[in-house]
Scaffold this motif. Structure first.
Motif, PDB file in Angstrom:
ATOM      1  N   ILE A  16     -28.206 -59.829  19.568  1.00  0.00           N
ATOM      2  CA  ILE A  16     -29.122 -58.939  18.846  1.00  0.00           C
ATOM      3  C   ILE A  16     -29.450 -57.717  19.693  1.00  0.00           C
ATOM      4  O   ILE A  16     -29.387 -56.576  19.219  1.00  0.00           O
ATOM      5  CB  ILE A  16     -30.406 -59.698  18.453  1.00  0.00           C
ATOM      6  N   PHE A  17     -29.759 -57.957  20.963  1.00  0.00           N
ATOM      7  CA  PHE A  17     -30.130 -56.816  21.806  1.00  0.00           C
ATOM      8  C   PHE A  17     -28.956 -55.890  22.059  1.00  0.00           C
ATOM      9  O   PHE A  17     -29.100 -54.673  22.045  1.00  0.00           O
ATOM     10  CB  PHE A  17     -30.783 -57.294  23.108  1.00  0.00           C
ATOM     11  N   LEU A  21     -26.457 -55.389  20.051  1.00  0.00           N
ATOM     12  CA  LEU A  21     -26.222 -54.629  18.815  1.00  0.00           C
ATOM     13  C   LEU A  21     -27.290 -53.571  18.621  1.00  0.00           C
ATOM     14  O   LEU A  21     -27.003 -52.446  18.236  1.00  0.00           O
ATOM     15  CB  LEU A  21     -26.212 -55.576  17.619  1.00  0.00           C
ATOM     16  N   ALA A  22     -28.534 -53.956  18.908  1.00  0.00           N
ATOM     17  CA  ALA A  22     -29.633 -53.031  18.665  1.00  0.00           C
ATOM     18  C   ALA A  22     -29.519 -51.789  19.537  1.00  0.00           C
ATOM     19  O   ALA A  22     -29.866 -50.690  19.130  1.00  0.00           O
ATOM     20  CB  ALA A  22     -30.964 -53.717  18.917  1.00  0.00           C
ATOM     21  N   HIS A  23     -29.013 -51.973  20.733  1.00  0.00           N
ATOM     22  CA  HIS A  23     -28.960 -50.844  21.645  1.00  0.00           C
ATOM     23  C   HIS A  23     -27.665 -50.042  21.528  1.00  0.00           C
ATOM     24  O   HIS A  23     -27.564 -48.970  22.098  1.00  0.00           O
ATOM     25  CB  HIS A  23     -29.161 -51.317  23.093  1.00  0.00           C
ATOM     26  N   ALA A  24     -26.707 -50.585  20.779  1.00  0.00           N
ATOM     27  CA  ALA A  24     -25.448 -49.856  20.636  1.00  0.00           C
ATOM     28  C   ALA A  24     -25.683 -48.603  19.803  1.00  0.00           C
ATOM     29  O   ALA A  24     -26.254 -48.671  18.734  1.00  0.00           O
ATOM     30  CB  ALA A  24     -24.407 -50.744  19.968  1.00  0.00           C
ATOM     31  N   LYS A  38     -28.020 -77.325  24.614  1.00  0.00           N
ATOM     32  CA  LYS A  38     -27.113 -76.626  23.722  1.00  0.00           C
ATOM     33  C   LYS A  38     -27.880 -75.618  22.856  1.00  0.00           C
ATOM     34  O   LYS A  38     -27.443 -74.491  22.650  1.00  0.00           O
ATOM     35  CB  LYS A  38     -26.408 -77.643  22.833  1.00  0.00           C
ATOM     36  N   TYR A  39     -29.042 -76.043  22.337  1.00  0.00           N
ATOM     37  CA  TYR A  39     -29.833 -75.149  21.502  1.00  0.00           C
ATOM     38  C   TYR A  39     -30.315 -73.936  22.271  1.00  0.00           C
ATOM     39  O   TYR A  39     -30.307 -72.824  21.766  1.00  0.00           O
ATOM     40  CB  TYR A  39     -31.019 -75.896  20.888  1.00  0.00           C
ATOM     41  N   THR A  54     -24.703 -46.860  17.357  1.00  0.00           N
ATOM     42  CA  THR A  54     -23.702 -46.918  16.292  1.00  0.00           C
ATOM     43  C   THR A  54     -23.704 -45.665  15.418  1.00  0.00           C
ATOM     44  O   THR A  54     -22.698 -45.333  14.820  1.00  0.00           O
ATOM     45  CB  THR A  54     -23.917 -48.155  15.415  1.00  0.00           C
ATOM     46  N   ILE A 103     -27.829 -65.772  20.769  1.00  0.00           N
ATOM     47  CA  ILE A 103     -28.274 -64.966  19.619  1.00  0.00           C
ATOM     48  C   ILE A 103     -29.095 -63.776  20.095  1.00  0.00           C
ATOM     49  O   ILE A 103     -28.876 -62.642  19.673  1.00  0.00           O
ATOM     50  CB  ILE A 103     -29.087 -65.838  18.630  1.00  0.00           C
ATOM     51  N   ILE A 104     -30.022 -64.053  21.019  1.00  0.00           N
ATOM     52  CA  ILE A 104     -30.874 -62.968  21.524  1.00  0.00           C
ATOM     53  C   ILE A 104     -30.023 -61.894  22.193  1.00  0.00           C
ATOM     54  O   ILE A 104     -30.197 -60.695  21.928  1.00  0.00           O
ATOM     55  CB  ILE A 104     -31.936 -63.515  22.520  1.00  0.00           C
TER      56      ILE A 104
END
Lengths: 208, 191
Positions: A15-16, A18-21, A3-4, A23, A11-12
């Motif tokens: 993040i990636f 979002l980072a590559h969007a 599960k973890y 914006t 999460i990773i």
């Protein structure tokens, strides 16, 4: 444990993603039709401002230098640009001619006398609009303790929201000239020309 | 008196900060690569904003974590560890705390001093304040450049310390077969 791992993988990925969007909005090129809300107080963007000066050397070439340190405030009136005002302060000690020996000479008493007159000031007294993107600024230049009017021919390059600073920004190119002997700077005339030409390229960012 | 495992808050902080540090180191290492250089400018701008966002989060989580560590005893190191090894482990952990705070802080200083006046946008959305140092500096550009070099230096120090930290954890787990790694792993049963 599984599960973890899933959580971490999720999460990773987020993040990636979002980072590559992309914006940040794409850059809208400068417009000469600025909106009324473009009015306001602007400060010179010192990392995108160039004040170059030149004078002839023995009639053989034009010698160029620049000033690296300046402050400038533009009170821009978008409804009537002729009601705008501008003040520029140039720090004499920041003179740069790609030659430290010559810079020391320019800072010295013969030329800019930077110790006694650390700042040269230009304050506009009249702004004329000649066309949509051309204008003329008359202003007082204070140099070596003497104040005399000079004229700058200005090209307005446009108004844009700078995509890096996120600030409304105005861009200008200007040219002008004056006789340095008018300000008591007479060293080496005529070997070093009396007529000093100015080339200015500057952006002004709207102050908060 | 000392607990057997780390508290779940300490564990959460450890792994969250670890993840953000690894992502930010990866970003930092690739910012100058051809891959990133060829991205659209607004994508690059966004990447930097996310790098700064994670850095600010790491900074504040690390300061909180340091406070937590100072007020909550950590589980004791195994009895079998020689004294010098324990001292070295403590020294390494102190180094990690120093860098966890120093790396984002030097980054924050550098963007605050920079003459480029690029805002820091948290999550690439809303502005985060810059430190009021620009007015205090004689030469902002030179300070920003020096700080940028220091930022890189401490980041490389972190990479070195991380290699040691991870190697030590794996050595404890696989070679010494003690519970040093396990007590920092999330576990639903305890706590």
């Amino acid at each position: 444990m599984i599960k973890y791992r899933l959580y971490i993988a999720a999460i990773i990925s987020v993040i990636f993603a979002l980072a590559h969007a992309p914006t940040a909005s794409a850059f809208t090129p400068p417009t000469k039709n600025f909106p009324p809300e473009a009015s306001g107080t602007y400060q010179v963007d010192t990392s995108h401002a160039n004040i170059l000066f030149s004078a002839t050397h023995l009639g053989l070439s034009n010698y160029f230098g620049r000033f690296n340190k300046m402050d400038g405030t533009l009170k821009f009136d978008a409804k009537d640009v002729t009601k705008s005002t501008i003040t520029m302060k140039v720090h004499a000690a920041s003179v740069d001619s790609n030659n430290s020996e010559m810079e020391a000479k320019f800072q010295g008493a013969e030329f800019l006398n930077a110790e006694k007159f650390p700042v040269a000031t230009f304050t506009s007294t009249k702004i004329e609009k000649l066309s949509d993107d051309k204008g003329r600024i008359t202003g007082d230049l204070s140099l070596l303790g003497i104040t005399k009017p000079i004229i700058l021919d200005v090209v307005f390059n446009g108004y844009a929201l700078n995509p890096y600073t996120k600030k409304p920004t105005l861009g200008f190119s200007a040219k002008g000239s004056f006789k340095r002997s008018d300000f008591g700077m007479i060293a080496y005339i005529p070997d070093v020309g009396d007529e000093v030409s100015l080339i200015i390229e500057a952006e002004f960012s709207k102050a908060e | 008196l000392e607990p057997i495992r780390y508290h779940r808050v300490a564990i959460l902080l450890h792994w969250l900060i670890a993840l953000l540090i690894v992502v930010n180191l990866a970003m930092g290492l690739t910012f100058d690569s051809d891959l990133v250089r060829h991205l659209a400018t607004e994508t690059r701008y966004g990447l930097y904003q996310w790098h700064k966002t994670f850095g600010i989060i790491v900074l504040f989580l690390s300061v909180f974590r340091l406070g937590w560590r100072l007020t909550h005893p950590a589980p004791a190191m195994p009895q079998t560890m020689p004294r010098w090894e324990k001292s070295l482990a403590h020294l390494g952990h102190i180094g990690l705390y120093v860098l966890m705070i120093a790396i984002p802080f030097t980054g924050w200083l550098l963007v605050s001093a920079s003459t480029l006046n690029i805002p820091t946008l948290m999550f690439n959305l809303f502005p985060w304040p810059h430190l009021p140092i620009a007015e205090m500096l004689e030469d902002r550009g030179a300070f920003a450049k020096n700080m940028s070099e220091l930022h890189e230096l401490v980041a490389f120090a972190m990479i070195g310390l991380l290699v040691l930290h991870i190697s030590a954890a794996l050595r404890h787990h696989f070679l010494l077969k003690d519970d040093v790694l396990k007590r920092m792993l999330p576990n639903k049963k305890s706590n």
